[in-house]
Write a protein that holds these residues in place. Structure first.
Motif, PDB file in Angstrom:
ATOM      1  N   THR A  16       0.844  -1.194   0.000  1.00  0.00           N
ATOM      2  CA  THR A  16       0.000   0.000   0.000  1.00  0.00           C
ATOM      3  C   THR A  16       0.879   1.243   0.000  1.00  0.00           C
ATOM      4  N   ALA A  70      -5.036   9.150   2.783  1.00  0.00           N
ATOM      5  CA  ALA A  70      -5.625   8.144   1.912  1.00  0.00           C
ATOM      6  C   ALA A  70      -4.703   6.949   1.807  1.00  0.00           C
ATOM      7  N   GLU A  71      -5.281   5.771   1.819  1.00  0.00           N
ATOM      8  CA  GLU A  71      -4.566   4.528   1.552  1.00  0.00           C
ATOM      9  C   GLU A  71      -4.840   4.115   0.115  1.00  0.00           C
ATOM     10  N   ARG A 126      -7.566   0.408  -5.202  1.00  0.00           N
ATOM     11  CA  ARG A 126      -8.627   1.078  -4.445  1.00  0.00           C
ATOM     12  C   ARG A 126      -8.040   2.236  -3.643  1.00  0.00           C
ATOM     13  N   THR A 137      -8.880   4.373   0.051  1.00  0.00           N
ATOM     14  CA  THR A 137      -9.653   4.516   1.281  1.00  0.00           C
ATOM     15  C   THR A 137      -9.261   5.823   1.944  1.00  0.00           C
ATOM     16  N   HIS A 195      -9.402   8.733   5.034  1.00  0.00           N
ATOM     17  CA  HIS A 195      -9.571   8.913   6.475  1.00  0.00           C
ATOM     18  C   HIS A 195      -9.265  10.381   6.797  1.00  0.00           C
ATOM     19  N   SER A 224      -6.491   2.915  12.874  1.00  0.00           N
ATOM     20  CA  SER A 224      -6.639   1.940  11.791  1.00  0.00           C
ATOM     21  C   SER A 224      -5.314   1.688  11.062  1.00  0.00           C
TER      22      SER A 224
END
Length: 338
Positions: free
Chosen positions: A202, A230-231, A236, A238, A240, A259
């Motif tokens: 990632t 962001a991840e 994709r 994700t 935060h 997280s």
């Protein structure tokens, strides 16, 4: 001996003396490098072979002394064979063998009058952080055990984070986009302060000021604004949020946040560990936890993290082993050091 081997032997001789050249020898080396691209590639191969940040720093000084920061103490918490102790024939043989296996050898162009682009490679050792003044006036902080290549031209500023993490204070230039790439995506600054961190499969983008456009293959581009991270991974994104004023990250030698993926945490702790760290159960990599842990105390932090998952940490051998090869639950854990 073939011409190619003779060239490698010359490059080995330069690499052997690279971090201790006199001013006259530096001039001689610049002339040798200017003779052909093959000379630059041969020396690049030797520097890459040795993997010593001191040699990367020496190259930067030879290229363009005005853009390199003053030397900072280096923490030599890792071991390697010093060039002066490695027989030149061994260096040549190893470089010849690597020539067919290294897909992207380290290369650079010397800056000079009329040059339209310049490439630099910056690297840090285990537990070492480094501040760099980039050629465009931007500032970069490089985390421990990190490796980044930059290619600036009249039209673009492209950076490739090959390993580790970096934070950028970007000097605005609308005519030349500032883009950082990783295998997971590309981050284009829109006038900002942000960091990019490569984890285990990632990439993390964290925006402290301004905006960054994040593009991941197969996904619409996303603009990430200040106070968000962001991840990017597996096609994709994700998103935060985080408190910019209170957050302490790797720049302060902290592993902190909500997280946090266990696989990413171990990747970051490896940058500060003098011994390899092995995750015995790869199935744990996607487990998440919350907390705040010291990066520069990797064993202590691993022990605390292991307690969250009821996983042992073994430090008896040459490799630090985390966990046991068994299944785990998918709960998010939380802990901070006292």
């Amino acid at each position: 001996m073939t011409d190619a081997m003779l060239l490698l032997e010359e490059a080995a001789d330069w690499a052997d003396r690279l971090d201790a050249l006199s001013p006259d020898a530096r001039v001689e080396l610049r002339a040798w490098l200017d003779r052909s691209g093959a000379h630059r590639e041969a020396l690049s191969r030797m520097v890459r072979l040795l993997g010593d940040p001191a040699l990367f720093a020496a190259i930067e000084q030879i290229e363009k002394p005005t853009i390199s920061p003053p030397p900072r103490p280096r923490i030599r918490a890792w071991s390697r064979v010093a060039p002066s102790r490695m027989p030149r024939r061994v260096m040549v043989g190893m470089a010849a063998a690597l020539a067919v296996t290294v897909a992207t050898p380290l290369v650079w162009r010397l800056a000079g009058p009329g040059a339209s682009s310049v490439t630099h490679v910056y690297a840090t050792a285990t537990a070492e952080q480094r501040e760099v003044a980039l050629p465009d006036g931007s500032d970069m902080t490089l985390d421990a055990a990190s490796h980044i290549a930059i290619a600036f031209s009249d039209r673009a500023r492209n950076l490739t984070l090959q390993q580790g993490a970096a934070r950028f204070e970007v000097r605005h230039d609308a005519a030349r986009p500032f883009a950082v790439s990783t295998p997971e995506g590309q981050m284009v600054a829109l006038g900002t302060n942000f960091s990019v961190d490569r984890g285990a499969g990632t990439s993390e983008l964290r925006v402290y000021r301004g905006r960054v456009r994040l593009t991941v293959p197969g996904q619409p581009a996303m603009v990430v604004t200040a106070g968000h991270w962001a991840e990017a991974g597996a096609g994709r994104i994700t998103l935060h949020d985080f408190d910019v004023e209170r957050y302490q990250g790797w720049q302060d030698r902290w592993l902190s946040g909500d997280s946090i993926r266990l696989g990413d945490a171990i990747t970051r702790l490896r940058r500060y560990s003098t011994r390899p760290i092995e995750l015995l159960n790869p199935g744990l990599a996607d487990e998440r936890f919350n907390g705040r842990f010291r990066l520069d105390h990797p064993v202590e932090s691993l022990t605390l993290i292991g307690a969250l998952f009821d996983q042992p940490v073994s430090t008896d051998g040459p490799v630090i082993e985390f966990g046991r090869p068994s299944a785990s639950s998918n709960r998010t854990r939380s802990r901070s050091p006292e």
